[in-house]
Design an enzyme around this catalytic site. Structure first.
Site, PDB file in Angstrom:
ATOM      1  N   GLU A 145      -2.217   0.351  13.255  1.00  0.00           N
ATOM      2  CA  GLU A 145      -3.270   0.869  12.381  1.00  0.00           C
ATOM      3  C   GLU A 145      -4.634   0.775  13.059  1.00  0.00           C
ATOM      4  OE1 GLU A 145      -3.799  -1.502   8.841  1.00  0.00           O
ATOM      5  OE2 GLU A 145      -4.861   0.129   7.822  1.00  0.00           O
ATOM      6  N   GLU A 186       0.851  -1.183   0.000  1.00  0.00           N
ATOM      7  CA  GLU A 186       0.000   0.000   0.000  1.00  0.00           C
ATOM      8  C   GLU A 186       0.889   1.235   0.000  1.00  0.00           C
ATOM      9  OE1 GLU A 186      -3.463  -0.494   2.202  1.00  0.00           O
ATOM     10  OE2 GLU A 186      -4.241   1.489   1.767  1.00  0.00           O
TER      11      GLU A 186
HETATM   12  C1  BGC Z   1      -5.238   2.842   4.593  1.00  0.00           C
HETATM   13  C2  BGC Z   1      -5.663   3.973   5.461  1.00  0.00           C
HETATM   14  C3  BGC Z   1      -6.606   4.825   4.706  1.00  0.00           C
HETATM   15  C4  BGC Z   1      -7.781   3.947   4.444  1.00  0.00           C
HETATM   16  C5  BGC Z   1      -8.957   4.579   3.839  1.00  0.00           C
HETATM   17  C6  BGC Z   1      -6.425   2.025   4.277  1.00  0.00           C
HETATM   18  O1  BGC Z   1      -6.136   0.950   3.476  1.00  0.00           O
HETATM   19  O2  BGC Z   1      -4.238   2.092   5.174  1.00  0.00           O
HETATM   20  O3  BGC Z   1      -4.842   4.422   6.368  1.00  0.00           O
HETATM   21  O4  BGC Z   1      -6.908   6.046   5.235  1.00  0.00           O
HETATM   22  O5  BGC Z   1      -7.439   2.777   3.746  1.00  0.00           O
HETATM   23  O6  BGC Z   1      -9.997   4.121   4.493  1.00  0.00           O
END
Ligand code: BGC
Length: 980
Positions: A788, A523
């Site tokens: 996270e 990501e």
């Molecule tokens: C990310 C986030 C991002 C989100 C959106 C995720 O996959 O890691 O930090 O803001 O998607 O909802």
């Protein structure tokens, strides 16, 4: 390279400038604006010192050195400004300028400091280079595959080999040689056998379709005598070129993971040599360069790097190397319109980590660095036979059985391979990849072994140690955008200190050219909400002015590309729905907060059109002013714990905030029509919000913590209902046993809003909590970065969902701003920018005995340290020169307050000049003046206030009162009675 620590302020017996910057950057080579802004900070050990005048002189230009002439003398300029726009003769491209600032204190003493900057390409027509790359036509005929190839995985099987480019140049004797370099891809530049610069992953990642940054290097010294005066010898310029963000894997979509911007990487180099007679020789990349593959078999940001040292070309970057077997480079094109000077600090390796533990298991060795980092490992091998392969897999955690846990990396393989050349000692350090990891697993494969190294008998007997002995030495190398450290927070509670450490590491690990969500899985994107909610914390930790100024330029380009909405990630890749509430609002929150912190109104000037466009976009689709339509992916209060905050509430609160910030920005810029337009819009959104979401008993639709926090922080609850709304928020927390439920949108508001409304005890309870969900819960589990999700790991379920479970995501760490701004109390008045009018309002409470923070404002160092010792509170405050701070000395007895032993009672006192100013002590329980004494308090709003953008309110202490006074520059120590 020992870490990331705040430098000491220079000790200065009189007013002295330090930390000189050009365009917010420390000494830098590639300034590309014609009128750069020069700035400095001030230090003084004397109380009350202020700058009465300054003078800036700039020397240099094309004929640098003794012959270099004066380019500008500002003359003495009265006033306290600590920045000035260059006002001299037009700057010349590819030149070095020395500059000096002299400051005069009020008593006439003067002190000076010096720095320099170098220019890049100031006029587009000065480019004389072409993009060059590999020509597929030069490849040998294709052979049928045989099974003696490297054992690759499905994802790495087609990754191309990075290529080496070189060209030899014979120059007339030169006095200076500079090189501008960039790539569609990643490059490492080399000159005459030396690596050029210390930047990693250059040129960095930007909105490549519109902006590709280039770097400028002065290679005069590297070249030595070879090409300089008298020598005139040959020069070899070389570069290694890899896919990087341009053509390598990016994001999670396995169907289209690579080649997002282009199919192959390309290189662009322009060398400018300056001769004694003032003339210049300019040489750019063209078809005369030669190229081939080398030891790098592949290099990919997500997958890792494969380096076979047996394939190195000895001396390829030195003059005289025989490159006749190399192929001519292909000129791809000459479109240089997207080149922009690099606006931010490069990514650098900033710290080496020695492993804390090494465990050998089933033929594999697992090394624990003790810290989750973004970066890579350096291996030193001794005595490995030629062809020995060491495979390094990276992960953030271990399974219960002690194995490397990589499920949460999704498709990112994060695996490096090194094949030894067979030298007595050799080192390997991948250059074109970066991993998010704490643990690295090493497997050795003896020459000829093509298994994964775990098969019985195949594991090598190479001993891995973290120390000096042994056959493989492992060093962790942390790397990130090298934003200068700006702040430091510590307190008496080790868990809170660990929390701050985790926040700081997550910032470092995720500021890798772009503010990313996470550094480990497939990501690593510039998610806009993550960036905006964390920005206030980021600014306390580091000077991110240049870093975010560059990112904002990308945001504006990305916004253009999608027609006015703002994509969820910047640079814009992958996401297809745009304009998500809380994500798109980065367009207003980021520029406004940068302006507040750094006081540079240019960021507002550059961003106001984008701010307006964003707000207009939302309004156009939501004429009723409740934001329900065009909500993009509407993630809501992302990763909240067990509740669902109303998405409409969140969206409309952000709509109000963005309209408000746009109005404020216009006001700062003196655009009063625009101001009144958006102020009016903000007022109407407020009415719509109240009508739609606030019930007569003060409940906010959805009845969640984040709903209340957003409404209260952004002033969306009608005044009469505020106590009731606060009551509902508090009741929710109490009902849950003082547990939070907030996700990304709400978490940073907990401390500020609770303490601003007299519930700092609750804010502290959350801070000290170690049950699920809390920051303490992850710390109890050994976290060294911010997770996270609150349920990244739980006793019941073990690791959280593999589909999305990073252990290094800063968004939930946005509590950091409250540690600096609330607990230690370092903030500024709502009407202040650049910390001209700081507020020091510590929040004595919780389980803390003391807390201390220092912060490098644009003026100089601001600091506070409080300590409770029995019945006595001691407070030390440092105010930078030129600032007038409003200090709230917490006390249960205003009559007891002493400053440097002298009583400070009743009226407020300007502690620098001892002049009384109007005002009275505050009762911090009510937020009101203690007596009926005059309240013409120019220094501070006494009522709790929240800056909507920064969410760093001026927090009053938990209980008792504070004596409010004004303090000019210098160190101030207070004592007061504290008997809560
Ligand atoms: C990310 C986030 C991002 C989100 C959106 C995720 O996959 O890691 O930090 O803001 O998607 O909802």
């Amino acid at each position: 390279m020992s870490g990331w620590n705040l430098a000491d302020v220079p000790s200065a017996e009189t007013l002295t400038p330090y930390a000189l910057r050009c365009e917010h950057l420390d000494t830098t080579q590639g300034i590309g604006v014609p009128v750069p802004r020069l700035s400095w900070r001030l230090a003084s050990d004397r109380r009350g010192d202020t700058q009465a005048a300054f003078r800036v002189t700039v020397r240099g230009g094309p004929a640098d050195g003794p012959a270099g002439g004066a380019a500008w003398d500002s003359g003495w300029i009265d006033g306290q400004d600590v920045s000035v726009d260059y006002g001299g003769a037009p700057l010349t491209s590819f030149a070095r300028y020395a500059w000096r600032v002299e400051v005069r204190a009020a008593d006439g003493t003067t002190r000076a400091a010096e720095s320099w900057f170098g220019t890049g390409v100031l006029h587009a027509d000065e480019w004389a280079a072409a993009w060059i790359g590999h020509d597929p036509e030069t490849e040998p005929p294709f052979e049928p595959p045989t099974d003696d190839r490297e054992p690759r995985t499905v994802r790495t099987s087609h990754l191309p080999a990075p290529r080496h480019f070189r060209r030899e140049i014979r120059l007339r004797p030169a006095t200076a040689i500079r090189i501008a370099c960039t790539a569609r891809g990643l490059y490492e530049l080399r000159v005459n056998g030396h690596r050029v610069g210390d930047g990693e992953l250059t040129p960095g990642w930007t909105e490549y379709r519109r902006r590709i940054p280039y770097q400028v290097y002065d290679v005069t010294e590297l070249v030595g005598n070879a090409a300089l005066a008298g020598g005139g010898g040959p020069l070899c310029v070389g570069a290694v070129l890899a896919d990087g963000w341009w053509s390598g894997s990016l994001g999670w979509d396995g169907r289209q993971q690579a080649q997002r911007y282009g199919r192959h990487p390309q290189l662009l180099v322009q060398l400018v040599a300056e001769h004694a007679d003032g003339s210049r020789t300019v040489i750019g990349t063209d078809g005369s360069w030669r190229e081939t593959t080398g030891p790098l078999r592949y290099a990919d940001l997500l997958m890792g790097e494969w380096y076979d040292a047996r394939l190195e070309h000895d001396g390829w970057d030195l003059p005289g190397f025989d490159d006749s077997s190399w192929a001519p480079a292909r000129v791809a094109d000459t479109d240089l319109s997207v080149l922009v000077p690099s606006a931010a600090e490069p990514v650098r390796v900033t710290q080496d980590l020695v492993p804390v533990e090494t465990v050998v298991k089933d033929g594999r060795t697992i090394v624990d660095l003790g810290q989750n980092i973004a970066g890579r490992v350096r291996l030193t091998l001794r005595g490995a036979a030629s062809g020995t392969r060491v495979t390094l897999r990276h992960g953030e955690a271990l399974t219960a059985g002690g194995d490397l846990y990589t499920d949460n990396l999704r498709s990112a393989e994060a695996t490096d391979h090194y094949v030894a050349a067979g030298r007595a000692e050799e080192t390997f350090e991948p250059r074109f990849t970066v991993h998010g990891f704490r643990y690295v697993e090493l497997t050795t494969h003896l020459p000829g072994d093509r298994t994964d190294g775990r098969t019985a008998g195949s594991a090598g007997d190479v001993e891995v140690t973290g120390g000096h002995a042994g056959e493989i030495e492992v060093t962790g190398r942390a790397m990130h955008s090298d934003t200068p450290v700006a702040g430091d927070f510590t307190c008496s509670d080790p868990t809170v200190n660990q929390l701050m450490s985790n926040i700081r590491w997550s910032q470092r690990d995720n500021f890798v050219s772009v503010p990313t969500d996470c550094p480990q899985r497939d990501e690593r994107l510039g998610w806009t909400a993550d960036a905006q909610v964390f920005l206030p914390t980021a600014c306390y930790n580091a000077d991110v002015a240049a870093f975010f100024t560059g990112w904002l330029a990308d945001l504006r380009c990305a916004q253009d590309a999608v027609g006015g909405a703002v994509p969820d990630v910047v640079p814009h890749v992958m996401t297809e729905r745009h304009g998500t509430p809380g994500w798109g609002d980065a367009a207003t929150v980021v520029p406004w907060h940068l302006y507040r912190v750094y006081g540079d109104e240019r960021v507002l000037r550059d961003s106001l059109p984008s701010m307006r466009r964003w707000v207009d976009h939302v309004e156009r689709h939501n004429p009723g002013l409740v934001w329900r339509h065009r909500v993009g992916s509407h993630y809501g209060d992302w990763l909240q714990a067990g509740v669902r905050t109303s998405r409409d509430v969140m969206a409309t609160a952000y709509f109000a905030l963005s309209a408000d910030l746009t109005a404020r920005a216009a006001h700062v810029l003196g655009d009063l029509d625009t101001h009144s337009h958006y102020a009016g819009l903000r007022a109407r959104i407020g009415e719509a919000f109240a009508r739609e979401f606030v019930s007569p008993d003060g409940r906010i639709t959805g009845d969640t913590q984040t709903g209340y926090l957003l409404a209260l922080a952004h002033d969306l609850v009608p005044a009469g209902l505020v106590p009731a709304a606060v009551g509902h928020l508090v009741a929710d927390l109490e009902r849950r046993g003082r547990r939070l439920t907030t996700g990304f949108a709400g978490v940073g508001l907990l401390g500020p809003v609770l303490s601003a409304h007299g519930h700092a005890d609750l804010a502290y309870a959350l801070l000290h909590d170690d049950r699920y969900p809390s920051w303490g819960y992850s710390i109890k589990r050994g976290a060294t970065t911010i997770w996270e999700r609150w349920d990244g790991w739980t006793e019941e379920a073990g690791f959280g969902p593999v589909a999305m479970n990073s252990f290094n995501h800063y968004a939930l760490g946005s509590v950091g701003a409250w540690l600096y701004g609330g607990v230690a109390g370092l903030g500024q008045r709502d009407d202040s920018a650049g910390f001209r009018r700081p507020i020091v309002r510590p929040l004595v409470g919780g389980l803390l005995r003391w807390a201390s923070a220092e912060y490098e404002t644009p003026l100089g160092r601001l600091g506070s340290r409080w300590e409770v010792d029995g019945d006595t509170l001691r407070l030390e405050v440092r105010v930078p020169p030129g600032a007038l701070a409003t200090v709230h000395v917490p006390t249960t007895d205003p009559a007891s307050v002493r400053s440097s032993g002298r009583p400070v009672t009743g009226v407020l006192t300007d502690l620098a000049s001892s002049h009384p100013v109007t005002g009275v002590p505050t009762d911090l329980t009510t937020g009101r003046p203690v007596t009926g004494a005059p309240t013409d308090l120019t220094s501070s709003r006494l009522a709790p206030a929240t800056d909507p953008a920064s969410a760093q309110p001026s927090d009053p202490p938990t209980t008792g009162r504070a004596l409010v006074c004004e303090a000019g520059s210098g160190l101030h120590s207070f004592t007061a009675t504290w008997r809560p």
